[in-house]
Design a protein around this motif. Structure first.
Motif, short mmCIF file in Angstrom:
data_model
loop_
_atom_site.label_atom_id
_atom_site.label_comp_id
_atom_site.label_asym_id
_atom_site.label_seq_id
_atom_site.Cartn_x
_atom_site.Cartn_y
_atom_site.Cartn_z
N PHE A 1 0.88 -1.17 0.00
CA PHE A 1 0.00 0.00 0.00
C PHE A 1 0.91 1.22 0.00
CE2 PHE A 1 -4.47 1.10 1.74
CZ PHE A 1 -4.49 2.32 1.08
N PRO A 2 1.16 1.84 -1.16
CA PRO A 2 2.09 2.98 -1.23
C PRO A 2 1.76 4.08 -0.23
CG PRO A 2 1.47 2.24 -3.42
CD PRO A 2 0.58 1.50 -2.46
N SER A 3 2.79 4.66 0.34
CA SER A 3 2.61 5.61 1.44
C SER A 3 1.79 6.83 1.05
CB SER A 3 3.97 6.05 1.98
OG SER A 3 4.63 4.99 2.62
N PHE A 4 2.08 7.44 -0.10
CA PHE A 4 1.33 8.64 -0.46
C PHE A 4 -0.14 8.32 -0.70
CE2 PHE A 4 0.49 12.16 -3.70
CZ PHE A 4 0.23 13.10 -2.72
N TYR A 5 -0.41 7.18 -1.29
CA TYR A 5 -1.79 6.74 -1.48
C TYR A 5 -2.47 6.58 -0.13
CZ TYR A 5 -5.57 3.72 -3.37
OH TYR A 5 -6.78 3.16 -3.73
N LEU A 6 -1.80 5.94 0.81
CA LEU A 6 -2.38 5.74 2.14
C LEU A 6 -2.63 7.07 2.84
CD1 LEU A 6 -3.31 3.86 4.38
CD2 LEU A 6 -0.92 3.59 5.08
N GLU A 7 -1.71 8.02 2.67
CA GLU A 7 -1.89 9.34 3.27
C GLU A 7 -3.13 10.03 2.71
OE1 GLU A 7 2.86 10.27 4.06
OE2 GLU A 7 1.87 11.01 2.25
N LEU A 8 -3.25 10.08 1.39
CA LEU A 8 -4.41 10.73 0.77
C LEU A 8 -5.70 10.01 1.10
CD1 LEU A 8 -3.07 11.66 -2.80
CD2 LEU A 8 -3.29 13.14 -0.79
N PHE A 9 -5.66 8.69 1.11
CA PHE A 9 -6.87 7.91 1.42
C PHE A 9 -7.32 8.20 2.85
CE2 PHE A 9 -9.15 4.19 2.95
CZ PHE A 9 -10.04 3.95 1.91
N THR A 10 -6.39 8.25 3.78
CA THR A 10 -6.73 8.52 5.18
C THR A 10 -7.33 9.91 5.34
OG1 THR A 10 -4.98 7.05 5.95
CG2 THR A 10 -5.80 8.67 7.52
N ILE A 11 -6.72 10.90 4.70
CA ILE A 11 -7.25 12.27 4.78
C ILE A 11 -8.67 12.34 4.23
CG2 ILE A 11 -6.96 14.61 3.86
CD1 ILE A 11 -3.90 14.07 3.98
N GLU A 12 -8.91 11.66 3.12
CA GLU A 12 -10.26 11.64 2.53
C GLU A 12 -11.24 10.93 3.45
OE1 GLU A 12 -13.47 12.15 0.07
OE2 GLU A 12 -11.50 13.11 -0.06
N ALA A 13 -10.83 9.81 4.01
CA ALA A 13 -11.72 9.04 4.89
C ALA A 13 -12.12 9.83 6.12
CB ALA A 13 -11.04 7.74 5.31
N LEU A 14 -11.23 10.72 6.59
CA LEU A 14 -11.47 11.44 7.84
C LEU A 14 -11.97 12.87 7.61
CD1 LEU A 14 -8.39 10.23 9.91
CD2 LEU A 14 -10.73 9.35 9.93
N LYS A 15 -12.32 13.19 6.39
CA LYS A 15 -12.78 14.54 6.08
C LYS A 15 -13.99 14.90 6.95
CE LYS A 15 -12.41 15.70 1.83
NZ LYS A 15 -12.63 15.79 0.36
N GLY A 16 -13.88 16.01 7.67
CA GLY A 16 -14.98 16.50 8.49
C GLY A 16 -15.10 15.86 9.86
N ARG A 17 -14.26 14.87 10.16
CA ARG A 17 -14.33 14.20 11.45
C ARG A 17 -13.48 14.94 12.48
NH1 ARG A 17 -16.47 9.21 11.75
NH2 ARG A 17 -15.23 8.73 13.59
N PRO A 18 -13.89 14.91 13.76
CA PRO A 18 -13.13 15.59 14.80
C PRO A 18 -11.81 14.89 15.08
CG PRO A 18 -14.89 14.31 15.78
CD PRO A 18 -15.10 14.25 14.29
N TYR A 19 -10.96 15.58 15.85
CA TYR A 19 -9.67 14.99 16.22
C TYR A 19 -9.89 13.97 17.33
CZ TYR A 19 -4.96 14.46 18.04
OH TYR A 19 -3.77 13.93 18.47
N ASP A 20 -9.76 12.71 17.00
CA ASP A 20 -9.87 11.61 17.97
C ASP A 20 -9.16 10.42 17.33
OD1 ASP A 20 -10.65 9.31 19.44
OD2 ASP A 20 -12.43 10.34 20.16
N VAL A 21 -7.90 10.24 17.70
CA VAL A 21 -7.06 9.28 17.00
C VAL A 21 -7.63 7.87 17.05
CG1 VAL A 21 -4.78 8.19 16.93
CG2 VAL A 21 -4.98 10.65 17.30
N THR A 22 -8.08 7.43 18.21
CA THR A 22 -8.57 6.06 18.33
C THR A 22 -9.82 5.84 17.48
OG1 THR A 22 -9.79 6.67 20.34
CG2 THR A 22 -7.59 5.77 20.63
N GLU A 23 -10.76 6.76 17.56
CA GLU A 23 -11.97 6.64 16.73
C GLU A 23 -11.61 6.70 15.25
OE1 GLU A 23 -15.18 6.28 17.28
OE2 GLU A 23 -15.53 6.65 19.41
N ASN A 24 -10.67 7.56 14.92
CA ASN A 24 -10.35 7.77 13.51
C ASN A 24 -9.64 6.58 12.88
OD1 ASN A 24 -11.58 10.24 13.54
ND2 ASN A 24 -9.70 11.42 13.78
#
Length: 264
Positions: free
Chosen positions: A184-207
């Motif tokens: 799973f290429p790192s930049f892809y994983l970074e962008l995917f994570t940012i998209e998945a968490l769009k609009g969600r509050p800061y809560d690492v465990t939930e996220n």
């Protein structure tokens, strides 16, 4: 949240120790702190070897704040090697740097866009790139998997990830990816994570939990595009089989009976 792994999640939250456990995981796989300064010290040697080398700058995961080192995977620091526009092709630059690393005894390993080397115990990823004249941060990178070059803006990638405030989640998911032996290429994983968490509050465990669920439902169908080049489809850097494997691993992790089976 659905029923998958709900017992695991509730028990971890009730015990109040999940965040402490995740922080211990982040500490365990932290890159070496002195690696950036050490890597920058290689600049003079690199510039002597390559007269067309414009600059050497710390980039990648270290600059973004998303670096991890897990076993034989990951780097302490990434270096962007910016070559002048009138030099050889992006593929030629990549090959020249690889051959140089071989001669230096750095045991280079070819990666998709970079070259992993080990110098006196520090893991360094060299990213050869041809500068796009007239555009300060735009470069052409050789993409080994498809044997083509792509235009991109490394500095904008760094700024995007740092502004996202998702670096802890990204680091944990990079660790999860490597522990579960996923391509799973790192930049892809970074962008995917940012998209998945769009609009969600800061809560690492939930996220982290949410991204694993989002991976199950969306990884195989969601197109992810380089924000600096609409023609560069980042989601194409994984095959359908690799995406299926990652989605299946996410489901397995959400069914785990203990968090030590998810991240360890």
């Amino acid at each position: 949240m659905d029923h998958e792994g709900l017992r695991l999640w509730k028990s971890a939250r009730q015990e109040g120790g999940l965040m402490s456990y995740l922080h211990s995981i982040l500490d365990k796989y932290q890159p070496q702190a002195d690696a950036p300064a050490y890597a920058e010290a290689l600049t003079a040697d690199l510039q002597d070897a390559f007269p067309a080398l414009r600059s050497v700058t710390v980039s990648g995961a270290h600059a973004k704040g998303t670096g991890v080192v897990v076993g034989d995977s990951g780097t302490d620091v990434d270096l962007l090697l910016s070559f002048a526009k009138d030099t050889v092709t992006p593929k030629g630059v990549y090959e020249d740097v690889y051959q140089y690393a071989l001669r230096k005894g750095w045991t280079p390993r070819r990666r998709n866009v970079g070259i992993a080397v080990e110098v006196e115990g520090r893991r360094i990823d060299l990213l050869p790139a041809r500068h796009q004249a007239g555009f300060e941060h735009y470069h052409n990178l050789y993409i080994r998997k498809v044997d083509k070059w792509r235009q991109t803006n490394i500095q904008e990638h760094i700024d995007l990830v740092r502004r996202s405030r998702r670096t802890e989640e990204i680091r944990l998911l990079k660790i999860w990816r490597t522990l579960h032996v996923l391509d799973f290429p790192s930049f892809y994983l970074e962008l995917f994570t940012i998209e998945a968490l769009k609009g969600r509050p800061y809560d690492v465990t939930e996220n982290v939990w949410h991204v694993l669920g989002y991976m199950r439902t969306s990884l195989e169908i969601l197109p992810v595009i380089d924000p600096t080049n609409p023609n560069n489809v980042i989601s194409d850097t994984m095959t359908a089989q690799q995406k299926q494997a990652a989605a299946a691993a996410a489901v397995h992790s959400r069914h785990a009976e203990d968090w030590t089976h998810v991240l360890w």
